[in-house]
Design an enzyme around this catalytic site. Structure first.
Site: not given
Ligand SMILES: Cc1ncc(C[n+]2csc(CCOP(=O)(O)OP(=O)(O)O)c2C)c(N)n1
Length: 661
Positions: A27, A67, A116-118, A155, A184, A258, A353, A407, A469
């Site tokens: 990129h 990227h 990388g994962p935006l 992004g 941009n 890009h 729990r 979350e 749930h």
């Protein structure tokens, strides 16, 4: 000779263009567009020392728009980090190159996180900025006083997670967080106007952020905006109007720059336009020297920081080192053993729990680095104990974060807290909503971060809230993530052991699935050993003549125990195996695995109130897996268990068949 900013920036541009060209993928547009902003940041503002990338008081620099990785690699090489050589840059995107397609976190390299994962890097940076506030409160502003800078793209800001984490950052008034937005107006499909008409100023000011907008190619404006941001009492976003692919006659301002090499011809045209007369990967000596000078400045800054800490604050230094090295963990084993002894005599019946809550209460007393929280389910996840002190914008002297119903943001922030150094985050939600955390859990695992996910309400056993749930496929999905330990303890003894393993796991995250419903104490013998660390262990045998093995986890161990007892009354002997962690069992040697599963001599039945996927390998093709293959139901939980045949009756029915064979 003084080197002009655009020459420094062009060094980034051409390293990026040429590396992408050589790799024939990557990129180029983003590094070309943000080269000026990054140069101003590194030249005038960022405090870092390439000789010690892990200096705790360094400014953090996160490239959320992963990227554009060549921007980061170029900066690290040019400023003199040992982690990245010119040969590494020539090897961009090749097998085992540190210059991977997207930045991959490695301690002490200058690559602060995997992106990388935006949206994830932005989430991590909020975690780091919280980390900085916590550290500053503990060790004082003479010792901890750095910034967290992030480059984000259109992004990143389109992703939902950006809303979650920026909203929380505004609420906590993380004033040392400075986001440089590469505005941009281009993404892969073309102009962002295809899908976005946000009013950014209103959006970010609405979160309580300070917003500035500048020309991202104007040195003075960039520097002035960063200076202003560093004095602000709010989190900061600087919208830098830039041109993607800056310098490319035919591709600048267009999506075509890009994510693909510019092409040999276009690269020649960029060279001409930007007057760059150097061969690929050749940085003129004076430009490289100017960059190296920028890199060298940090050493003396770090040295004077160290000196002042040594001389003026030796006590603080010791405390800081203790925290960074997790010295408190040295007490862990002893404390866990003591708790196990205590509970062995009282044999409490508790929902796991609640068991988890009692572990947190004990360990948080001697682990100040343990930072808890929940995505608005504190009371249900039992993550908050009487030792929890709330972190707020007014007081970071705490150990508990109310993440709100966020979350995904919580999980990315927890990654950031671990990456910050010296902190161990745990955070809770219902197991069903682990799906909302998944992209960040995956990154915890990919980076090998010690993050502890507390997932309560771990089965149809939650009852009346119904199928929306009730987790079904969640355990199987989590178990499919490499390098994540998924625990499902059955009682307080196992919960203590699972927590102990999670806290000691330096290089992987843990997910601890916990029951809503009360469960009996199942531990038979007091053992010094952490049996859960074996993944599965023999809990009970009715005689040595058994030909049948029952395998269960969590709340179903109770059902299997009942079945075992009833089978004994029919003269069917069995061995019961508790299997709280598939991943750890799979890591044991073959001898141990054979000892537990006895594949050559016994039939096996597994039972778990979740998807049966993942259990077949333990029971074998002749065995039986009892579990769920449909969504759950809304009803009191015992009725649902009966409805789905998660019962001792069913185990007995299958046991008889298998024995008769
Ligand atoms: C979560 C996620 N979805 C999709 C992608 C694939 N992807 C990579 S970059 C990009 C968008 C590019 O636009 P922008 O963020 O503005 O970057 P720029 O074009 O300015 O480099 C997309 C959709 C991704 N990396 N992460």
């Amino acid at each position: 000779m003084s080197i002009k900013l655009n020459q420094l920036a062009n060094a980034i541009r051409f390293l990026s263009i040429d590396a992408v060209q050589k790799a024939n993928s990557g990129h180029p547009g983003m590094p070309m567009g943000m080269a000026d902003v990054a140069t101003v940041l590194f030249k005038y503002h960022l405090r870092f020392n390439p000789e010690n990338p892990g200096w705790i008081n360094r400014d953090r620099f996160i490239l959320s728009a992963g990227h554009g990785s060549m921007l980061l690699y170029s900066l690290l090489y040019l400023t003199g980090y040992k982690s990245i050589s010119i040969d590494d840059i020539k090897n961009f995107r090749q097998l085992d190159s540190v210059c991977a397609g997207h930045p991959e976190y490695e301690k002490n390299t200058g690559i602060e996180t995997t992106t990388g994962p935006l949206g994830q890097g932005l989430g991590n940076s909020v975690g780091m900025a919280i980390g900085e506030e916590i550290f500053r409160k503990k060790f004082g502003s003479n010792t901890v006083n750095h910034k967290t800078y992030v480059i984000t793209s259109d992004g990143d800001l389109m992703e939902g997670i950006s809303h979650e984490v920026m909203s929380l950052a505004g609420h906590l008034k993380l004033k040392n967080l400075i986001v440089l937005f590469d505005n941009n107006k281009i993404s892969i499909d073309g102009s962002t106007s295809l899908s976005v008409s946000d009013n950014f100023k209103k959006r970010f000011e609405g979160y309580g952020w300070s917003f500035q907008e500048i020309n991202g190619h104007n040195e003075k404006q960039i520097s002035k905006a960063i200076k202003k941001a560093s004095r602000s009492n709010k989190p900061n976003i600087i919208s830098c109007k830039t041109v993607i692919g800056f310098g490319s006659p035919n591709k600048s301002g267009k999506a075509s720059s890009h994510g693909a090499p510019l092409g040999d011809e276009e690269v020649q045209l960029v060279r001409k336009k930007l007057k760059w007369r150097n061969q690929p990967f050749k940085i003129p000596k004076e430009i490289l020297e100017a960059w190296r000078e920028i890199g060298k400045k940090g050493k003396s800054v770090e040295n004077s920081w160290k000196e002042s800490l040594d001389k003026k604050n030796p006590k603080i230094k010791t405390e800081l080192e203790k925290m960074i090295n997790h010295s408190g963990l040295e007490n862990l084993e002893k404390v866990i053993k003591k708790e196990k002894v205590k509970h062995f005599s009282s044999k409490p019946a508790m929902a796991t729990r609640q068991c988890s809550s009692s572990v947190i209460e004990v360990v948080s007393q001697f682990l100040p680095e343990l930072i808890g929280g929940s995505a608005d389910l504190s009371g249900s996840n039992n993550t908050k104990t009487k030792n929890s002190k709330i972190i707020s914008s007014k007081n970071f002297n705490g150990n508990y974060i109310h993440y709100g119903v966020r979350e995904h943001g919580m999980a990315a922030i927890m990654n950031g807290l671990t990456l910050y150094g010296g902190l161990i985050p745990y955070g809770g939600t219902f197991l069903i909503f682990s799906d909302y955390c998944k992209p960040s859990i995956r990154l915890s695992a990919l980076m090998g971060l010690r993050v502890i996910y507390i997932f309560s309400h771990d089965s149809i056993g939650l009852g009346e809230d119904g199928p929306t749930h009730q987790p079904i496929e969640q355990l199987a999905g989590l178990r499919a993530i490499p390098n994540l330990n998924v625990f499902r303890p059955a009682d307080i003894n196992e919960t203590l052991e699972c927590w102990e393993i999670a806290l000691k796991s330096k290089n992987n995250p843990s997910a601890i699935a916990l029951s809503r419903q009360k469960l009996p104490y199942i531990n038979k013998n007091l053992s010094e050993k952490n049996k859960c660390s074996l993944g599965a262990y023999e809990l009970n045998i009715t005689s040595h003549d058994y030909k049948l093995i029952l395998i269960a986890s969590g709340s179903e161990v109770e059902i299997a125990l009942e079945a075992q007892k009833r089978l004994k009354a029919e003269n069917i002997d069995t061995k019961l195996v508790s299997m709280p962690c598939h991943e750890l069992f799979d890591k044991q040697d073959k001898d141990y695995q054979n000892k537990i599963l006895e594949k050559d001599s016994c039939s096996r039945i597994s039972i778990e109130a979740g998807s049966i996927k993942g259990w077949t390998k333990y029971v074998g093709s002749n065995g039986v897996t009892i579990g769920l293959e449909t969504f759950g139901k809304s009803a009191p939980y015992k009725e649902i268990y009966n409805h789905f045949d998660l019962t001792s009756d069913k185990i007995i029915e299958f046991a008889r068949k298998l024995i008769r064979k």
